[in-house]
Each structure stands twice: as structure tokens, then as C-alpha cells.
Design a protein around this motif. Sequence first.
Motif, PDB file in Angstrom:
ATOM      1  N   GLU A 189      -7.250  26.048   5.617  1.00  0.00           N
ATOM      2  CA  GLU A 189      -6.466  25.455   6.697  1.00  0.00           C
ATOM      3  C   GLU A 189      -7.304  25.045   7.899  1.00  0.00           C
ATOM      4  N   ARG A 190      -8.558  25.472   7.942  1.00  0.00           N
ATOM      5  CA  ARG A 190      -9.384  25.220   9.117  1.00  0.00           C
ATOM      6  C   ARG A 190     -10.844  25.351   8.718  1.00  0.00           C
ATOM      7  N   ASP A 191     -11.722  24.604   9.389  1.00  0.00           N
ATOM      8  CA  ASP A 191     -13.156  24.761   9.224  1.00  0.00           C
ATOM      9  C   ASP A 191     -13.688  25.580  10.395  1.00  0.00           C
ATOM     10  N   PRO A 194      -8.661  21.081  11.188  1.00  0.00           N
ATOM     11  CA  PRO A 194      -9.166  21.387  12.527  1.00  0.00           C
ATOM     12  C   PRO A 194     -10.417  22.248  12.422  1.00  0.00           C
ATOM     13  N   VAL A 195     -11.228  22.222  13.457  1.00  0.00           N
ATOM     14  CA  VAL A 195     -12.482  22.986  13.496  1.00  0.00           C
ATOM     15  C   VAL A 195     -12.379  24.030  14.590  1.00  0.00           C
ATOM     16  N   ARG A 196     -12.746  25.249  14.270  1.00  0.00           N
ATOM     17  CA  ARG A 196     -12.822  26.306  15.275  1.00  0.00           C
ATOM     18  C   ARG A 196     -14.280  26.705  15.408  1.00  0.00           C
ATOM     19  N   PHE A 250       0.799  -1.213   0.000  1.00  0.00           N
ATOM     20  CA  PHE A 250       0.000   0.000   0.000  1.00  0.00           C
ATOM     21  C   PHE A 250       0.833   1.265   0.000  1.00  0.00           C
ATOM     22  N   SER A 251       2.126   1.136  -0.097  1.00  0.00           N
ATOM     23  CA  SER A 251       2.979   2.321  -0.018  1.00  0.00           C
ATOM     24  C   SER A 251       2.723   3.303  -1.163  1.00  0.00           C
ATOM     25  N   ARG A 252       2.245   2.795  -2.307  1.00  0.00           N
ATOM     26  CA  ARG A 252       1.988   3.714  -3.419  1.00  0.00           C
ATOM     27  C   ARG A 252       0.817   4.654  -3.136  1.00  0.00           C
ATOM     28  N   PHE A 253      -0.035   4.298  -2.145  1.00  0.00           N
ATOM     29  CA  PHE A 253      -1.170   5.140  -1.784  1.00  0.00           C
ATOM     30  C   PHE A 253      -0.862   6.052  -0.607  1.00  0.00           C
ATOM     31  N   GLU A 254       0.330   5.942  -0.084  1.00  0.00           N
ATOM     32  CA  GLU A 254       0.689   6.722   1.092  1.00  0.00           C
ATOM     33  C   GLU A 254       0.570   8.215   0.806  1.00  0.00           C
ATOM     34  N   GLY A 255      -0.093   8.907   1.703  1.00  0.00           N
ATOM     35  CA  GLY A 255      -0.227  10.352   1.573  1.00  0.00           C
ATOM     36  C   GLY A 255      -1.321  10.808   0.636  1.00  0.00           C
ATOM     37  N   THR A 256      -2.116   9.900   0.080  1.00  0.00           N
ATOM     38  CA  THR A 256      -3.151  10.317  -0.855  1.00  0.00           C
ATOM     39  C   THR A 256      -4.429  10.746  -0.159  1.00  0.00           C
ATOM     40  N   LYS A 257      -4.640  10.333   1.078  1.00  0.00           N
ATOM     41  CA  LYS A 257      -5.847  10.715   1.804  1.00  0.00           C
ATOM     42  C   LYS A 257      -5.553  11.963   2.627  1.00  0.00           C
ATOM     43  N   PRO A 258      -6.291  13.056   2.353  1.00  0.00           N
ATOM     44  CA  PRO A 258      -6.009  14.283   3.092  1.00  0.00           C
ATOM     45  C   PRO A 258      -6.387  14.162   4.564  1.00  0.00           C
ATOM     46  N   LEU A 259      -5.599  14.786   5.404  1.00  0.00           N
ATOM     47  CA  LEU A 259      -5.911  14.803   6.826  1.00  0.00           C
ATOM     48  C   LEU A 259      -7.063  15.759   7.075  1.00  0.00           C
TER      49      LEU A 259
END
Length: 86
Positions: free
Chosen positions: A43-45, A13-15, A1-10
Motif C-alpha cells: 500500500e505504500r513505498d 504513496p511514499v513515506r 480508450f474506455s476498454r483500457f480504463e483502470g488498467t494502469k495502476p496508480l
Amino acid sequence: FSRFEGTKPLPLPVRVLLFRTAAGFRPFQPSAIAEGVYQSGGERDYIALHAGTEEVYRVVYHEYVHLIQHRSMAKLPQWRTVQPVG
């Protein structure tokens, strides 16, 4: 699965901005009847509402549902930019 590493956005944060009065909330109010608002950002919701509403928990949960919906929407393919053949 290393080829998919980093493809899903984190997740962003919510304020939550809780204003003491309706007057403080008014600059963020999208309409005269809105008691809260959800806004996604780069950068934030944000969720904004005023504490003076009688149903503050209902409003914040309602805006949180908008956040969940926004984050769970799948990216659609760019098929609409393809010209039909023929």
C-alpha cells in the motif's frame, strides 16, 4: 480508450523515515554499511535513513532512484512458464 480504463495502476504513496540517530535506523539497516534503504510495500513505498549521515541528501536521492527504477519496470510476460514444443 474506455476498454483500457483502470488498467494502469496508480502510484503508491511514499513515506520517508528519517531517524535522528544511527541506532534508531539500525533495525531497518539491511547491512552494516548501508546508509539508507528503499522498500516497496503493498500500500505504500518506504525510504528510511538516519539524519546523522554527512551526505543525507545523496543518500535520500540514491534511495529515490531505487523507487523510480522499481516503479518504471515493465511487467514481463509469463513466457518462462511455457514448456517448449518438441
